[in-house]
Design a protein around this motif. Structure first.
Motif, PDB file in Angstrom:
ATOM      1  N   UNK A 140       0.836  -1.202   0.000  1.00 25.15           N
ATOM      2  CA  UNK A 140       0.000   0.000   0.000  1.00 25.15           C
ATOM      3  C   UNK A 140       0.870   1.251   0.000  1.00 25.15           C
ATOM      4  N   UNK A 141       1.886   1.252   0.834  1.00 27.93           N
ATOM      5  CA  UNK A 141       2.798   2.402   0.898  1.00 27.93           C
ATOM      6  C   UNK A 141       3.536   2.581  -0.428  1.00 27.93           C
ATOM      7  N   UNK A 142       3.898   1.484  -1.065  1.00 26.01           N
ATOM      8  CA  UNK A 142       4.609   1.552  -2.346  1.00 26.01           C
ATOM      9  C   UNK A 142       3.756   2.229  -3.411  1.00 26.01           C
ATOM     10  N   UNK A 143       2.484   1.839  -3.486  1.00 26.94           N
ATOM     11  CA  UNK A 143       1.588   2.444  -4.468  1.00 26.94           C
ATOM     12  C   UNK A 143       1.414   3.936  -4.199  1.00 26.94           C
ATOM     13  N   UNK A 144       1.135   4.297  -2.958  1.00 23.98           N
ATOM     14  CA  UNK A 144       0.906   5.708  -2.632  1.00 23.98           C
ATOM     15  C   UNK A 144       2.170   6.537  -2.848  1.00 23.98           C
ATOM     16  N   UNK A 145       3.313   5.993  -2.471  1.00 16.89           N
ATOM     17  CA  UNK A 145       4.573   6.724  -2.679  1.00 16.89           C
ATOM     18  C   UNK A 145       4.826   6.952  -4.165  1.00 16.89           C
ATOM     19  N   UNK A 146       4.593   5.940  -4.967  1.00 13.25           N
ATOM     20  CA  UNK A 146       4.837   6.064  -6.409  1.00 13.25           C
ATOM     21  C   UNK A 146       3.892   7.073  -7.041  1.00 13.25           C
ATOM     22  N   UNK A 147       2.639   7.108  -6.583  1.00 12.25           N
ATOM     23  CA  UNK A 147       1.705   8.115  -7.088  1.00 12.25           C
ATOM     24  C   UNK A 147       2.211   9.526  -6.799  1.00 12.25           C
ATOM     25  N   UNK A 148       2.743   9.723  -5.595  1.00 13.43           N
ATOM     26  CA  UNK A 148       3.218  11.060  -5.219  1.00 13.43           C
ATOM     27  C   UNK A 148       4.506  11.429  -5.936  1.00 13.43           C
ATOM     28  N   UNK A 149       5.357  10.453  -6.186  1.00 14.05           N
ATOM     29  CA  UNK A 149       6.666  10.730  -6.790  1.00 14.05           C
ATOM     30  C   UNK A 149       6.679  10.554  -8.301  1.00 14.05           C
ATOM     31  N   UNK A 150       5.557  10.211  -8.898  1.00 12.68           N
ATOM     32  CA  UNK A 150       5.539   9.811 -10.312  1.00 12.68           C
ATOM     33  C   UNK A 150       6.222  10.834 -11.217  1.00 12.68           C
ATOM     34  N   UNK A 151       5.893  12.098 -11.043  1.00 10.97           N
ATOM     35  CA  UNK A 151       6.429  13.122 -11.947  1.00 10.97           C
ATOM     36  C   UNK A 151       7.927  13.333 -11.777  1.00 10.97           C
ATOM     37  N   UNK A 152       8.477  12.971 -10.620  1.00 12.49           N
ATOM     38  CA  UNK A 152       9.899  13.195 -10.372  1.00 12.49           C
ATOM     39  C   UNK A 152      10.754  11.956 -10.645  1.00 12.49           C
ATOM     40  N   UNK A 153      10.120  10.835 -10.956  1.00 15.01           N
ATOM     41  CA  UNK A 153      10.853   9.600 -11.216  1.00 15.01           C
ATOM     42  C   UNK A 153      11.026   9.380 -12.714  1.00 15.01           C
ATOM     43  N   UNK A 154      12.091   8.690 -13.057  1.00 11.95           N
ATOM     44  CA  UNK A 154      12.253   8.249 -14.435  1.00 11.95           C
ATOM     45  C   UNK A 154      11.265   7.110 -14.712  1.00 11.95           C
ATOM     46  N   UNK A 155      10.764   7.004 -15.939  1.00  8.47           N
ATOM     47  CA  UNK A 155       9.792   5.945 -16.235  1.00  8.47           C
ATOM     48  C   UNK A 155      10.252   4.551 -15.820  1.00  8.47           C
ATOM     49  N   UNK A 156      11.518   4.250 -16.061  1.00  7.33           N
ATOM     50  CA  UNK A 156      12.003   2.914 -15.717  1.00  7.33           C
ATOM     51  C   UNK A 156      12.031   2.702 -14.207  1.00  7.33           C
TER      52      UNK A 156
END
Length: 237
Positions: A140-156
């Motif tokens: 659950x934490x992984x999904x929520x963290x990725x949603x918040x960081x999506x724009x700052x992460x590289x696609x890969x």
């Protein structure tokens, strides 16, 4: 020694052997009886202590659940002040397993309600990396963290992080798959994204809102269909 009437030598030998064993047992008990009694008492104490500990754990779990329910009720009514933060922090520290993880996830959600994005990200990351909480809470934490960081992460980075969750037998297939497809589109891997989105849209176990979004997004991708089969030319007569 004369045998009693009707007594055979075999019977006599057995009685002598039994008497000898009884005398030996009495001698051993006289010598080690106190130690046996002490060991038995220690065993009873250990069993009693274990049962008491189990009972305390159950009572603490029940008490913690009640506290968490009360906090959720207050948050639901719009309370997000310092008091809520302190109660959630105390519950997370005093609890273990799912309850501790749930309290920390709630802390992150409350931080987002107060527009404290950095605090929420930090909390989600700690839960994601904490091996002492159940895997479902970490996911659950992984999904929520990725949603918040999506724009700052590289696609890969998004694809790699969500790879264990973006599979059909995962409870997070819809959410993880949707984020993975968006990362693929960002990386210009449109065909792969379209295939994944089509699979999500067709998955009956995925929540309807996610299936609907996946279907709409898939329709915006121009993915060439397989060429139609050319019928054979009629035979000349």
């Amino acid at each position: 020694m004369a045998l009693a009437p009707g007594e055979t030598s075999e019977t006599f030998i057995r009685e002598v052997d039994e008497n000898l064993r009884r005398d030996q047992a009495e001698a051993v008990f006289k010598r080690y009886g106190k130690w046996f009694a002490a060991a038995a008492i220690l065993l009873l104490i250990a069993v009693g202590a274990y049962l008491f500990w189990k009972n305390q754990q159950a009572e603490r779990a029940a008490e913690g659940s009640e506290q968490f329910a009360a906090i959720l009720t207050d948050v639901g009514t719009g309370k997000t002040g310092t008091d809520i933060d302190q109660r959630l922090d105390a519950l997370a520290k005093d609890s273990t397993g799912s309850l501790s993880g749930a309290a920390r996830l709630t802390s992150a959600a409350v931080a987002l309600q107060k527009s404290d994005r950095a605090a929420a990200i930090a909390q989600y990351r700690q839960v994601m990396d904490d091996g002492d909480v159940p895997q479902a809470v970490r996911d659950t934490a992984t999904i929520r963290l990725t949603q918040l960081e999506f724009d700052s992460l590289q696609p890969q980075q998004v694809i790699d992080r969500l790879q264990p969750l973006a599979v059909k037998d995962s409870a997070w297939y819809g959410s993880a798959g949707e984020l993975t497809a968006l990362a693929m589109i960002k990386a210009n891997r449109r065909r792969e994204a379209g295939v994944l989105l089509a699979s999500i849209a067709a998955a009956k176990d995925v929540p309807a809102p996610i299936r609907g979004r996946a279907e709409q997004l898939a329709s915006t991708l121009s993915i060439p269909a397989a060429p139609a089969a050319v019928p054979p030319a009629p035979a000349a007569r």
